[in-house]
Design a protein around this motif. Structure first.
Motif, PDB file in Angstrom:
ATOM      1  N   UNK A  50      19.103  22.173 -72.792  1.00 42.33           N
ATOM      2  CA  UNK A  50      17.877  21.719 -73.448  1.00 42.33           C
ATOM      3  C   UNK A  50      18.184  21.170 -74.843  1.00 42.33           C
ATOM      4  N   UNK A  51      19.048  21.843 -75.567  1.00 43.54           N
ATOM      5  CA  UNK A  51      19.428  21.385 -76.899  1.00 43.54           C
ATOM      6  C   UNK A  51      20.222  20.075 -76.811  1.00 43.54           C
ATOM      7  N   UNK A  52      21.052  19.954 -75.777  1.00 45.66           N
ATOM      8  CA  UNK A  52      21.816  18.717 -75.587  1.00 45.66           C
ATOM      9  C   UNK A  52      20.888  17.535 -75.333  1.00 45.66           C
ATOM     10  N   UNK A  53      19.827  17.790 -74.592  1.00 48.03           N
ATOM     11  CA  UNK A  53      18.834  16.736 -74.349  1.00 48.03           C
ATOM     12  C   UNK A  53      18.185  16.331 -75.667  1.00 48.03           C
ATOM     13  N   UNK A  54      17.825  17.299 -76.497  1.00 45.69           N
ATOM     14  CA  UNK A  54      17.250  17.016 -77.807  1.00 45.69           C
ATOM     15  C   UNK A  54      18.222  16.251 -78.688  1.00 45.69           C
ATOM     16  N   UNK A  55      19.481  16.634 -78.617  1.00 47.41           N
ATOM     17  CA  UNK A  55      20.528  15.950 -79.383  1.00 47.41           C
ATOM     18  C   UNK A  55      20.606  14.478 -78.955  1.00 47.41           C
ATOM     19  N   UNK A  56      20.636  14.251 -77.645  1.00 43.26           N
ATOM     20  CA  UNK A  56      20.730  12.876 -77.135  1.00 43.26           C
ATOM     21  C   UNK A  56      19.502  12.065 -77.538  1.00 43.26           C
ATOM     22  N   UNK A  57      18.335  12.662 -77.403  1.00 44.56           N
ATOM     23  CA  UNK A  57      17.094  11.971 -77.760  1.00 44.56           C
ATOM     24  C   UNK A  57      17.080  11.598 -79.230  1.00 44.56           C
ATOM     25  N   UNK A 101       9.020   4.531 -81.328  1.00 43.22           N
ATOM     26  CA  UNK A 101      10.218   5.313 -81.020  1.00 43.22           C
ATOM     27  C   UNK A 101      10.818   5.888 -82.300  1.00 43.22           C
ATOM     28  N   UNK A 102      10.880   5.063 -83.325  1.00 45.31           N
ATOM     29  CA  UNK A 102      11.545   5.466 -84.568  1.00 45.31           C
ATOM     30  C   UNK A 102      10.746   6.474 -85.376  1.00 45.31           C
ATOM     31  N   UNK A 103       9.429   6.398 -85.274  1.00 40.86           N
ATOM     32  CA  UNK A 103       8.539   7.295 -86.015  1.00 40.86           C
ATOM     33  C   UNK A 103       7.482   7.853 -85.065  1.00 40.86           C
ATOM     34  N   UNK A 104       7.879   8.759 -84.182  1.00 41.24           N
ATOM     35  CA  UNK A 104       6.927   9.265 -83.182  1.00 41.24           C
ATOM     36  C   UNK A 104       5.766  10.023 -83.842  1.00 41.24           C
ATOM     37  N   UNK A 105       4.642  10.038 -83.162  1.00 39.80           N
ATOM     38  CA  UNK A 105       3.444  10.706 -83.667  1.00 39.80           C
ATOM     39  C   UNK A 105       3.569  12.224 -83.656  1.00 39.80           C
ATOM     40  N   UNK A 106       4.370  12.736 -82.757  1.00 37.35           N
ATOM     41  CA  UNK A 106       4.459  14.196 -82.631  1.00 37.35           C
ATOM     42  C   UNK A 106       5.539  14.762 -83.543  1.00 37.35           C
ATOM     43  N   UNK A 107       5.300  15.951 -84.038  1.00 33.72           N
ATOM     44  CA  UNK A 107       6.286  16.659 -84.856  1.00 33.72           C
ATOM     45  C   UNK A 107       7.365  17.195 -83.921  1.00 33.72           C
ATOM     46  N   UNK A 108       8.621  16.959 -84.254  1.00 36.37           N
ATOM     47  CA  UNK A 108       9.702  17.422 -83.389  1.00 36.37           C
ATOM     48  C   UNK A 108      10.439  18.572 -84.078  1.00 36.37           C
ATOM     49  N   UNK A 110      13.704  20.143 -84.792  1.00 37.21           N
ATOM     50  CA  UNK A 110      15.130  19.822 -84.808  1.00 37.21           C
ATOM     51  C   UNK A 110      15.943  20.991 -85.350  1.00 37.21           C
ATOM     52  N   UNK A 111      15.298  22.138 -85.488  1.00 36.62           N
ATOM     53  CA  UNK A 111      15.952  23.289 -86.116  1.00 36.62           C
ATOM     54  C   UNK A 111      17.172  23.787 -85.338  1.00 36.62           C
ATOM     55  N   UNK A 112      17.222  23.530 -84.049  1.00 34.00           N
ATOM     56  CA  UNK A 112      18.357  24.004 -83.249  1.00 34.00           C
ATOM     57  C   UNK A 112      19.442  22.952 -83.085  1.00 34.00           C
ATOM     58  N   UNK A 113      19.251  21.811 -83.710  1.00 31.17           N
ATOM     59  CA  UNK A 113      20.263  20.753 -83.634  1.00 31.17           C
ATOM     60  C   UNK A 113      21.287  20.958 -84.744  1.00 31.17           C
ATOM     61  N   UNK A 114      22.483  20.398 -84.565  1.00 35.06           N
ATOM     62  CA  UNK A 114      23.529  20.535 -85.586  1.00 35.06           C
ATOM     63  C   UNK A 114      23.062  20.009 -86.948  1.00 35.06           C
ATOM     64  N   UNK A 118      20.828  16.667 -88.189  1.00 31.20           N
ATOM     65  CA  UNK A 118      19.533  16.848 -88.853  1.00 31.20           C
ATOM     66  C   UNK A 118      19.519  16.100 -90.193  1.00 31.20           C
ATOM     67  N   UNK A 119      20.602  16.171 -90.932  1.00 31.16           N
ATOM     68  CA  UNK A 119      20.697  15.456 -92.198  1.00 31.16           C
ATOM     69  C   UNK A 119      20.577  13.951 -91.988  1.00 31.16           C
ATOM     70  N   UNK A 120      21.304  13.439 -91.022  1.00 29.20           N
ATOM     71  CA  UNK A 120      21.241  12.004 -90.733  1.00 29.20           C
ATOM     72  C   UNK A 120      19.858  11.588 -90.248  1.00 29.20           C
ATOM     73  N   UNK A 121      19.218  12.436 -89.464  1.00 34.41           N
ATOM     74  CA  UNK A 121      17.873  12.122 -88.974  1.00 34.41           C
ATOM     75  C   UNK A 121      16.900  11.961 -90.137  1.00 34.41           C
ATOM     76  N   UNK A 122      16.955  12.871 -91.071  1.00 31.18           N
ATOM     77  CA  UNK A 122      16.055  12.797 -92.218  1.00 31.18           C
ATOM     78  C   UNK A 122      16.292  11.560 -93.067  1.00 31.18           C
ATOM     79  N   UNK A 123      17.543  11.266 -93.322  1.00 26.93           N
ATOM     80  CA  UNK A 123      17.861  10.113 -94.163  1.00 26.93           C
ATOM     81  C   UNK A 123      17.556   8.786 -93.476  1.00 26.93           C
TER      82      UNK A 123
END
Length: 147
Positions: A50-57, A101-108, A110-114, A118-123
């Motif tokens: 499940x976490x791998x799927x989140x990572x890929x997404x 896709x880049x700014x989805x409406x739903x809150x995701x 990411x706390x279980x991702x590396x 997470x740092x790159x996602x935020x930036x």
């Protein structure tokens, strides 16, 4: 003598600001590539399915943000260099196209991702939001110049 092909004058984004945004986007693109090819590959092996799927997404979302950002910046650079006209830069392909896709409406969550991802996602989200505002400003500036 008028040829009928005079270019509309549209306020350009400040060169210094543009250069720093371009440099930031390029540096983030390089950092993301290095992360995904190195530490990211190692980190994903330790994740559940499940976490791998989140990572890929989220990795794909990040890549899409960076691709769109760099594309937009290349088009703006082409306008500044006179390689394309301000009117040509209004083509749909010259603007951000995948905000859904880049700014989805739903809150995701990411706390279980590396942490590196997470740092790159935020930036990259911050950069994309800034470029989305610039894109809207460029559209409005062009429309004002045309009226």
């Amino acid at each position: 003598m008028s040829t009928g092909h005079e270019e509309e004058t549209v306020p350009a984004i400040g060169t210094i600001f543009f250069s720093s945004t371009y440099d930031e986007a390029l540096a983030l693109t390089r950092e993301a590539r290095a992360y995904l090819a190195g530490p990211g590959q190692e980190a994903v092996q330790e994740l559940s399915s499940e976490q791998s799927f989140g990572y890929a997404t989220e990795s794909l979302r990040m890549t899409t943000r960076l691709t769109e950002a760099m594309s937009w910046l290349f088009f703006q650079r082409a306008v500044q260099a006179g390689e394309i006209t301000a009117e040509e830069a209004q083509d749909k392909d010259c603007h951000l196209q995948h905000a859904d896709v880049c700014l989805p409406d739903i809150e995701r969550d990411v706390s279980e991702l590396p942490e590196g991802l997470v740092s790159l996602l935020g930036r990259t989200e911050h950069l994309y939001r800034r470029i989305a505002r610039l894109d809207q400003m460029a559209i409005h500036a062009y429309e004002r110049a045309r009226s």
